[in-house]
Design an enzyme around this catalytic site. Structure first.
Site, PDB file in Angstrom:
ATOM      1  N   PRO A 161     -29.647 -36.589  14.948  1.00 34.81           N
ATOM      2  CA  PRO A 161     -29.845 -36.933  13.539  1.00 34.81           C
ATOM      3  C   PRO A 161     -31.302 -37.049  13.104  1.00 34.81           C
ATOM      4  CG  PRO A 161     -28.955 -38.800  14.769  1.00 34.81           C
ATOM      5  CD  PRO A 161     -28.871 -37.610  15.666  1.00 34.81           C
ATOM      6  N   ASN A 162     -31.535 -36.546  11.929  1.00 34.41           N
ATOM      7  CA  ASN A 162     -32.827 -36.621  11.221  1.00 34.41           C
ATOM      8  C   ASN A 162     -33.898 -35.692  11.784  1.00 34.41           C
ATOM      9  OD1 ASN A 162     -32.060 -38.693   9.287  1.00 34.41           O
ATOM     10  ND2 ASN A 162     -31.944 -40.030  11.071  1.00 34.41           N
ATOM     11  N   ARG A 178     -40.470 -35.741   7.639  1.00 34.77           N
ATOM     12  CA  ARG A 178     -40.166 -37.101   8.096  1.00 34.77           C
ATOM     13  C   ARG A 178     -41.368 -37.740   8.811  1.00 34.77           C
ATOM     14  NH1 ARG A 178     -36.286 -38.305  13.309  1.00 34.77           N
ATOM     15  NH2 ARG A 178     -36.141 -40.535  12.963  1.00 34.77           N
ATOM     16  N   TYR A 231     -44.183 -38.207  13.801  1.00 38.17           N
ATOM     17  CA  TYR A 231     -43.529 -37.038  14.399  1.00 38.17           C
ATOM     18  C   TYR A 231     -44.310 -35.737  14.251  1.00 38.17           C
ATOM     19  CZ  TYR A 231     -39.601 -40.263  14.647  1.00 38.17           C
ATOM     20  OH  TYR A 231     -38.805 -41.348  14.933  1.00 38.17           O
ATOM     21  N   ASN A 289     -32.513 -34.153  22.422  1.00 31.22           N
ATOM     22  CA  ASN A 289     -33.162 -35.273  21.728  1.00 31.22           C
ATOM     23  C   ASN A 289     -32.070 -35.889  20.863  1.00 31.22           C
ATOM     24  OD1 ASN A 289     -34.514 -37.078  20.162  1.00 31.22           O
ATOM     25  ND2 ASN A 289     -36.228 -35.706  19.654  1.00 31.22           N
ATOM     26  N   ALA A 319     -31.797 -41.297  17.005  1.00 32.13           N
ATOM     27  CA  ALA A 319     -31.439 -42.722  17.072  1.00 32.13           C
ATOM     28  C   ALA A 319     -30.213 -42.983  17.951  1.00 32.13           C
ATOM     29  CB  ALA A 319     -31.203 -43.256  15.666  1.00 32.13           C
ATOM     30  N   GLU A 373     -33.741 -35.508  28.702  1.00 36.71           N
ATOM     31  CA  GLU A 373     -33.786 -36.156  27.382  1.00 36.71           C
ATOM     32  C   GLU A 373     -35.230 -36.166  26.889  1.00 36.71           C
ATOM     33  OE1 GLU A 373     -31.316 -39.586  26.482  1.00 36.71           O
ATOM     34  OE2 GLU A 373     -33.012 -40.551  25.492  1.00 36.71           O
ATOM     35  N   HIS A 412     -38.096 -37.086  23.725  1.00 34.97           N
ATOM     36  CA  HIS A 412     -38.486 -37.777  22.498  1.00 34.97           C
ATOM     37  C   HIS A 412     -39.875 -37.330  22.092  1.00 34.97           C
ATOM     38  CE1 HIS A 412     -34.972 -40.234  22.596  1.00 34.97           C
ATOM     39  NE2 HIS A 412     -35.159 -40.332  23.900  1.00 34.97           N
ATOM     40  N   ARG A 455     -43.003 -48.297  20.423  1.00 31.76           N
ATOM     41  CA  ARG A 455     -42.533 -48.525  19.050  1.00 31.76           C
ATOM     42  C   ARG A 455     -41.661 -49.787  18.963  1.00 31.76           C
ATOM     43  NH1 ARG A 455     -40.196 -43.199  16.664  1.00 31.76           N
ATOM     44  NH2 ARG A 455     -40.457 -44.400  14.752  1.00 31.76           N
TER      45      ARG A 455
END
Ligand code: DQA
Length: 142
Positions: free
Chosen positions: A10-11, A18, A23, A74, A77, A98, A100, A107
């Site tokens: 998502p996103n 964004r 990012y 990825n 969230a 995985e 990111h 964060r």
């Protein structure tokens, strides 16, 4: 030739727009072009999938079974709370990396809880678009 399914959650379709200070300015298409270039160098075939919907991501992981040799994901969230994605990755049993873009550990507290990561061979976090490249390079290493 090895085949890798690259899944973005998502996103991540909003990359470029964004929170660019976190990012970066590259779009998902830009990142996919970089991955494709590296994949050609490594003689790996890649297919890209993006969804904002948890169940669709689960279905896409299932679709990799018998069709792909590995997964780069990825989960966005969902990384922090999806038992369903964790279970799907365990179910297909393929080597998985995985990824990111940001360093989730630098964060907010809620991003430190990594639910899906335990289903992967390794996790790469914080190297921007290069996180995906590092994942591709490491996925099939012994
Ligand atoms: C992310 C980090 C997650 O915490 C966040 O929810 C994302 C993107 C990253 O690539 O840095 O959507 O997975």
């Amino acid at each position: 030739m090895k085949k890798v399914l690259v899944i973005n959650g998502p996103n991540l379709n909003m990359l470029g727009v964004r929170e660019p200070e976190i990012y970066g300015k590259m779009t998902l298409e830009d990142i996919n072009s970089l991955i494709l270039k590296k994949a050609e160098e490594l003689n790996i075939q890649v297919k890209f999938y993006q969804s904002n919907i948890e169940g669709e991501i689960v279905n896409s992981i299932h679709s990799a079974y018998n069709n792909f040799d590995g997964i780069i994901i990825n989960p966005g969230a969902y990384s922090h709370y999806s038992g369903a994605i964790y279970d799907a990755l365990k179910a297909v049993g393929l080597p998985c990396a995985e990824v990111h873009i940001s360093n989730v550990f630098a964060r907010e507290e809620h991003r430190h809880n990594m639910v899906t990561a335990g289903a992967s061979k390794g996790v790469i976090s914080g190297f921007g678009a290069k996180s995906y490249i590092l994942a591709l390079e490491g996925l099939f290493d012994e």
